[in-house]
Design an enzyme around this catalytic site. Structure first.
Site, short mmCIF file in Angstrom:
data_model
loop_
_atom_site.label_atom_id
_atom_site.label_comp_id
_atom_site.label_asym_id
_atom_site.label_seq_id
_atom_site.Cartn_x
_atom_site.Cartn_y
_atom_site.Cartn_z
N GLY A 12 0.83 -1.21 0.00
CA GLY A 12 0.00 0.00 0.00
C GLY A 12 0.87 1.26 0.00
N TYR A 13 0.18 2.39 0.10
CA TYR A 13 0.81 3.71 -0.10
C TYR A 13 1.94 3.98 0.91
CZ TYR A 13 0.73 8.92 -0.16
OH TYR A 13 1.04 10.25 -0.21
N ASN A 34 -2.72 -8.59 1.54
CA ASN A 34 -3.74 -9.41 0.87
C ASN A 34 -4.19 -8.79 -0.46
OD1 ASN A 34 -5.35 -7.30 1.64
ND2 ASN A 34 -6.74 -8.51 2.93
N LYS A 86 -8.95 1.93 5.31
CA LYS A 86 -8.67 3.31 5.76
C LYS A 86 -9.64 4.38 5.29
CE LYS A 86 -5.85 4.78 1.92
NZ LYS A 86 -4.77 5.59 1.44
N SER A 126 -3.54 7.24 13.75
CA SER A 126 -4.03 8.34 12.92
C SER A 126 -4.48 9.50 13.80
CB SER A 126 -5.24 7.81 12.13
OG SER A 126 -5.99 8.86 11.59
N TYR A 151 -14.05 3.88 11.39
CA TYR A 151 -12.60 3.83 11.12
C TYR A 151 -11.82 4.43 12.30
CZ TYR A 151 -8.02 5.20 9.40
OH TYR A 151 -6.66 5.38 9.29
N LYS A 155 -9.04 2.77 15.22
CA LYS A 155 -7.69 3.23 15.58
C LYS A 155 -7.61 3.48 17.10
CE LYS A 155 -5.79 3.02 11.54
NZ LYS A 155 -4.75 2.04 11.21
N PHE A 218 -14.65 21.48 -0.23
CA PHE A 218 -15.78 21.25 0.68
C PHE A 218 -15.89 22.36 1.73
CE2 PHE A 218 -14.90 16.53 -0.31
CZ PHE A 218 -15.78 16.55 -1.38
#
Ligand code: NAD
Ligand code: WQD
Length: 339
Positions: A12-13, A34, A86, A126, A151, A155, A218
């Site tokens: 991932g990132y 995965n 995430k 996070s 989410y 955490k 936004f």
């Protein structure tokens, strides 16, 4: 000394950028992923940057038989745990998937670490754990508010689990990332959002590349100097570098029980409109954007007090936000075949 490090979510990132920094620091990362939110693109990119193959096992962190296979084959003193779902919005739609994946992965991993006597753990936490704080910048002592999303709740719960388990002989550092952005300067790895991006910078780069017709900002009626929200944006390579510093800090400690948390941000708030303008400045690309409604659940402003990580780990950011935006753009151009 054993140089292998288990990196979950390494395809991932943030995991992929950390794998590159681990290799540069002389470690031998072993990735498990995965591929539920990724594919092998970043693994191939890691290999291009480092010039060597990287150990990769495809499997799920919740799958104890799979974990057992990896733990019995590879010997490592430490685990970096990035693997998680995430997306804040998706977690509201699919809370059980988030609780199952994010909590289940952690519990299964800790179980296996106990069995194989692996003691050192670095956790991807996070800034969502703080919710909407009463005062900014937030320090590690800023109390948690009720999590705004499932989410965020995962955490908070993961941190609680780690704190509890550390009392029985685990050595844990939790890094609370603020807003990682950007890509590797080589443009070989970067963010690969699935579908429409939720996060600001991939939306900006996709709009600039013509993948999206326009960016919607936004809200411009917040109580901030230009009315848009304020965040602590941080170059993803600086996030990755902090993991190497955290590992070295943990490895030179003698105690058997450690639970420490660190904010991982640069400590400077930037607004959404500032990011939009800076992106246009550094890339020379005109961005189509308009002001839209507020996004439900958004925090008005948040940024870190990063003094603890700077003092204890000796970490400091080396990249500017200008560089982060330029690197994100170079990565997007590569993805879109524009460079
Ligand atoms: P990402 O989605 O790019 O990477 C996560 C990787 O974990 C993916 O490759 C996915 O396939 C894998 N994965 C998910 N569940 C798995 C499982 N059960 N078993 C094995 N692999 C699994 O996300 P990222 O941005 O690199 O985030 C990494 C970590 O950092 C996550 O824990 C995330 O919650 C946390 N984090 C991210 C941000 C951010 O803005 N990107 C901010 C704060 C915290
Ligand atoms: C940043 C700002 C948006 C998109 C999330 C998670 C957080 C952490 C990082 C994982 C906000 C505005 C965005 C768009 C916009 N992840 N925006 N138009 O919400 O600060 O944090 O990612 O742990 O937990 O909550 O990041 O990039 O989504 O938004 O105006 O199309 O950009 O309103 O003010 P956020 P983001």
């Amino acid at each position: 000394m054993i140089k292998k490090i288990l990196v979950t979510g390494g395809a991932g990132y943030i995991g992929a950028h950390t794998v590159v920094e681990l290799v540069s620091a002389g470690y031998e990362p072993v990735i498990i992923d995965n591929l539920s939110a990724s594919d092998l693109t970043l693994v191939r990119g890691i290999e291009k940057i480092t010039g060597r193959p990287v150990a990769f096992y495809q499997g799920d962190c919740r799958n104890r038989a799979f974990l057992e296979e990896v733990f019995s084959k590879e010997k490592f003193p430490a685990v970096m745990h990035f693997a998680a779902l995430k997306s804040v919005g998706e977690s509201v739609q699919k809370p059980l998937e988030y609780y199952d994946n994010n909590i289940g992965s952690l519990v299964a991993l800790l179980d296996m670490m106990g069995k194989y006597r692996v003691t050192d753990f670095i956790f991807s936490s996070s800034c969502t754990v703080y919710g909407q704080p009463d005062a900014i910048p937030v320090t590690e002592e800023t109390p948690f508010k009720k999590a705004e999303s499932p989410y965020g709740a995962t955490k908070q719960m993961c941190e609680r689990i780690l704190e509890d388990v550390s009392k029985n002989g685990l050595r844990v550092l939790s890094l609370r990332y603020f807003n990682p952005i950007g890509a590797h300067p080589s443009a070989q790895i970067g963010e690969l959002p699935i579908g429409t991006p939720n996060n600001l910078v991939p939306f900006v780069t996709q709009t600039a590349a013509g993948v999206r017709p326009e960016l919607v900002v936004f809200g411009n009626d917040y109580n901030t100097p230009d009315g848009s929200c304020i965040r602590d944006f941080i170059h993803v390579v600086d996030v990755a570098r902090a993991h190497v510093d955290a590992l070295q800090y943990l490895q030179q400690k003698k105690e058997n029980r450690i639970y420490e948390v660190f904010n991982l941000g640069v400590g400077k708030g930037m607004s959404v409109l500032e990011i939009v303008n800076l992106f246009q400045q550094v890339t020379g690309v005109q961005l189509r954007y308009r002001i839209g409604n507020r996004r439900p659940g958004d925090v008005e402003k948040i940024y870190a007090d990063p003094s603890r990580i700077m003092k204890e780990l000796g970490w400091k950011p080396v990249y500017t936000i200008e560089q982060a935006l330029l690197h994100a753009w170079q990565w997007q151009k590569k993805l879109s075949g524009l460079s």
